[in-house]
Design a protein around this motif. Structure first.
Motif, PDB file in Angstrom:
ATOM      1  N   UNK A  92      51.571  44.868  37.479  1.00 57.99           N
ATOM      2  CA  UNK A  92      51.855  43.834  36.485  1.00 57.99           C
ATOM      3  C   UNK A  92      51.548  42.449  37.035  1.00 57.99           C
ATOM      4  N   UNK A  93      51.966  42.178  38.248  1.00 60.50           N
ATOM      5  CA  UNK A  93      51.732  40.868  38.858  1.00 60.50           C
ATOM      6  C   UNK A  93      50.247  40.628  39.119  1.00 60.50           C
ATOM      7  N   UNK A  94      49.597  41.590  39.753  1.00 60.88           N
ATOM      8  CA  UNK A  94      48.210  41.395  40.191  1.00 60.88           C
ATOM      9  C   UNK A  94      47.264  41.181  39.016  1.00 60.88           C
ATOM     10  N   UNK A  95      47.392  42.007  37.987  1.00 66.60           N
ATOM     11  CA  UNK A  95      46.438  41.908  36.891  1.00 66.60           C
ATOM     12  C   UNK A  95      46.761  40.751  35.955  1.00 66.60           C
ATOM     13  N   UNK A  96      48.026  40.352  35.856  1.00 70.15           N
ATOM     14  CA  UNK A  96      48.332  39.130  35.109  1.00 70.15           C
ATOM     15  C   UNK A  96      47.747  37.919  35.825  1.00 70.15           C
ATOM     16  N   UNK A  97      47.846  37.889  37.142  1.00 67.45           N
ATOM     17  CA  UNK A  97      47.250  36.790  37.904  1.00 67.45           C
ATOM     18  C   UNK A  97      45.739  36.751  37.709  1.00 67.45           C
ATOM     19  N   UNK A  98      45.099  37.915  37.801  1.00 64.93           N
ATOM     20  CA  UNK A  98      43.658  37.983  37.591  1.00 64.93           C
ATOM     21  C   UNK A  98      43.281  37.551  36.176  1.00 64.93           C
ATOM     22  N   UNK A  99      44.119  37.905  35.226  1.00 58.23           N
ATOM     23  CA  UNK A  99      43.889  37.511  33.839  1.00 58.23           C
ATOM     24  C   UNK A  99      43.876  35.986  33.711  1.00 58.23           C
ATOM     25  N   UNK A 100      44.832  35.322  34.327  1.00 58.61           N
ATOM     26  CA  UNK A 100      44.876  33.862  34.287  1.00 58.61           C
ATOM     27  C   UNK A 100      43.659  33.250  34.973  1.00 58.61           C
ATOM     28  N   UNK A 167      53.708  36.004  33.699  1.00 58.37           N
ATOM     29  CA  UNK A 167      53.548  36.820  32.503  1.00 58.37           C
ATOM     30  C   UNK A 167      52.090  36.767  32.064  1.00 58.37           C
ATOM     31  N   UNK A 168      51.638  37.720  31.259  1.00 60.05           N
ATOM     32  CA  UNK A 168      50.229  37.734  30.861  1.00 60.05           C
ATOM     33  C   UNK A 168      49.792  36.435  30.178  1.00 60.05           C
ATOM     34  N   UNK A 169      48.534  36.119  30.323  1.00 59.12           N
ATOM     35  CA  UNK A 169      47.942  34.940  29.709  1.00 59.12           C
ATOM     36  C   UNK A 169      48.145  34.979  28.193  1.00 59.12           C
ATOM     37  N   UNK A 170      48.622  33.878  27.642  1.00 59.47           N
ATOM     38  CA  UNK A 170      48.875  33.763  26.204  1.00 59.47           C
ATOM     39  C   UNK A 170      49.859  34.827  25.712  1.00 59.47           C
ATOM     40  N   UNK A 353      42.679  40.151  20.835  1.00 54.04           N
ATOM     41  CA  UNK A 353      44.097  40.500  20.898  1.00 54.04           C
ATOM     42  C   UNK A 353      44.980  39.281  20.653  1.00 54.04           C
ATOM     43  N   UNK A 354      44.577  38.128  21.180  1.00 53.20           N
ATOM     44  CA  UNK A 354      45.331  36.901  20.915  1.00 53.20           C
ATOM     45  C   UNK A 354      45.310  36.587  19.419  1.00 53.20           C
ATOM     46  N   UNK A 355      44.151  36.784  18.801  1.00 52.67           N
ATOM     47  CA  UNK A 355      43.998  36.463  17.380  1.00 52.67           C
ATOM     48  C   UNK A 355      44.888  37.327  16.487  1.00 52.67           C
ATOM     49  N   UNK A 356      45.306  38.489  16.976  1.00 51.75           N
ATOM     50  CA  UNK A 356      46.177  39.353  16.179  1.00 51.75           C
ATOM     51  C   UNK A 356      47.580  38.781  16.013  1.00 51.75           C
ATOM     52  N   UNK A 360      51.592  41.642  16.644  1.00 54.34           N
ATOM     53  CA  UNK A 360      50.614  42.724  16.631  1.00 54.34           C
ATOM     54  C   UNK A 360      51.154  43.968  17.349  1.00 54.34           C
ATOM     55  N   UNK A 361      50.683  45.139  16.979  1.00 58.99           N
ATOM     56  CA  UNK A 361      51.122  46.365  17.677  1.00 58.99           C
ATOM     57  C   UNK A 361      50.858  46.322  19.174  1.00 58.99           C
ATOM     58  N   UNK A 362      49.810  45.603  19.596  1.00 59.88           N
ATOM     59  CA  UNK A 362      49.483  45.538  21.019  1.00 59.88           C
ATOM     60  C   UNK A 362      50.621  44.942  21.844  1.00 59.88           C
ATOM     61  N   UNK A 363      51.416  44.079  21.229  1.00 56.95           N
ATOM     62  CA  UNK A 363      52.490  43.414  21.978  1.00 56.95           C
ATOM     63  C   UNK A 363      53.810  44.169  21.907  1.00 56.95           C
ATOM     64  N   UNK A 364      53.787  45.351  21.302  1.00 60.79           N
ATOM     65  CA  UNK A 364      54.977  46.195  21.197  1.00 60.79           C
ATOM     66  C   UNK A 364      54.949  47.233  22.314  1.00 60.79           C
TER      67      UNK A 364
END
Length: 379
Positions: A92-100, A167-170, A353-356, A360-364
């Motif tokens: 969770x930490x590593x890929x959220x950081x990479x996402x940012x 936390x994840x970007x956006x 995904x942000x536009x949803x 959105x179901x993705x955030x559930x």
């Protein structure tokens, strides 16, 4: 439709010269391959994750972070993120950081890993591979979607009042694929959450691949995520190209015959008949790749393995150039020409995904539209 390269990062002797690249040379080569992929107009670069020789990509986010700084459009992904032996808190930490750091150009593929000795190195038991994959992934979803997590499970210490940072970007978690060659439980898991399903499409016959993807598509619909044909599917592929089929086979045969994975087994011709391996002209690669949709359905991502079995970097870069110049433009046009209007062309990306929106179901955590109290993604 997205096209790209995936690598397993093997360090293998070149059978034509006897030379074995150093680990450093192989790591640098993988980064050059990623940069070449963007240069020729491909969409995705994905790296495997391994913790044992003869492989070098033990830290995918480190490599992908470097590539993110050198590219502008390339989607950074994994060909396997080991959901079983990695702590979901660290994922969770590593890929959220990479996402940012990449501006959202990230997705990842969860996999169990099939190298038995690796499990105990990380304090795990390969016999618990499926339960580990299920429990760890559900926790990962919570870490990316809940500000404060209270959790207890079987395979790690409890979390009390825990908040993952960043936390994840956006507030939008990365899109996740679940990769499996032979485990129907993983296809079921992908369908349960409405995630993508990726089949390596390299070592198995098309009947097996079709069976796995059909299971995923059927359950995707049953869980209420959309029609079966709208499920998000990705495939691997394995090609080597030259101006003539004879020349392609002549050049590739020594590498095939001595490859650690499939060398010393079926002949190149037999393996090409039994599996999707295509060694021939760009036109033959186009024809064979288009045929994947005949048994996999209309799909959204095609990744090619091109840098394995000891192939030297200059040859790999030549192959990527041919792929980007002669093959992918035709595949893009033909796949889209044949695709029904209601079937998505691309997998979800960060912007889509942000536009949803926040609802959105993705955030559930559990978006399956059934009685989730009795649902079991491992069933």
């Amino acid at each position: 439709m997205q096209f790209g390269i995936f690598t397993i990062g093997d360090v293998t002797r070149d059978p034509t010269t006897g030379r074995v690249p150093s680990e450093h040379e192989r790591i640098v080569a993988m980064t050059e391959i990623a940069l070449a992929a963007e240069k020729v107009g491909l969409d995705v670069f994905a790296t495997g994750e391994h913790h044992n020789p003869p492989f070098v990509p033990s830290s995918p986010t480190t490599m992908l972070g470097w590539i993110a700084a050198k590219t502008d459009k390339l989607i950074l992904s994994t060909a396997t993120t080991l959901i079983t032996t990695n702590d979901p808190v660290k994922i969770a930490e590593d890929f959220a950081m990479l996402q940012h750091l990449s501006g959202g150009r990230v997705d990842l593929m969860m996999g169990r890993g099939n190298t038995g000795p690796v499990y105990p190195w990380f304090g795990k038991d390969i016999r618990q591979g499926i339960p580990l994959a299920i429990e760890n992934y559900h926790l990962l979803r919570r870490l990316w979607r809940e500000k404060v997590v209270d959790w207890e499970g079987k395979f790690r210490t409890p979390l009390h009042g825990y908040t993952s940072t960043p936390m994840p970007l956006d507030d939008t978690p990365p899109f996740v694929w679940h990769g499996s060659i032979r485990s129907p439980e993983i296809a079921e898991q992908a369908a349960f959450y409405g995630d993508g399903f990726f089949h390596n499409n390299i070592f198995w016959n098309k009947e097996h691949i079709q069976q796995m993807i059909t299971l995923y598509r059927t359950r995707f619909e049953q869980y209420g995520h959309g029609a079966a044909e709208q499920a998000i599917v990705g495939l691997g592929g394995q090609v080597f190209m030259a101006e003539t089929e004879q020349d392609a086979k002549r050049r590739f045969r020594p590498y095939f015959d001595n490859a650690p994975v499939y060398g010393h087994g079926p002949s190149l011709e037999d393996f090409s008949t039994m599996t999707p391996l295509t060694v021939g002209t760009p036109e033959q690669v186009i024809e064979r790749t288009l045929s994947f949709a005949d048994y996999a359905g209309h799909y959204q991502r095609q990744l090619f393995l091109m840098d394995h079995a000891g192939l030297p970097l200059d040859v790999v870069l030549e192959q990527i150039e041919i792929l980007g110049r002669e093959v992918v433009p035709v595949l893009r046009t033909e796949f889209e020409r044949r695709r029904p209007a209601h079937v998505p062309s691309d997998p979800p990306t960060h912007p889509t995904l942000v536009a949803q929106g926040p609802d959105s179901p993705h955030r559930v955590v559990v978006p399956a539209r059934i009685d989730t109290a009795t649902a079991d993604p491992a069933r």
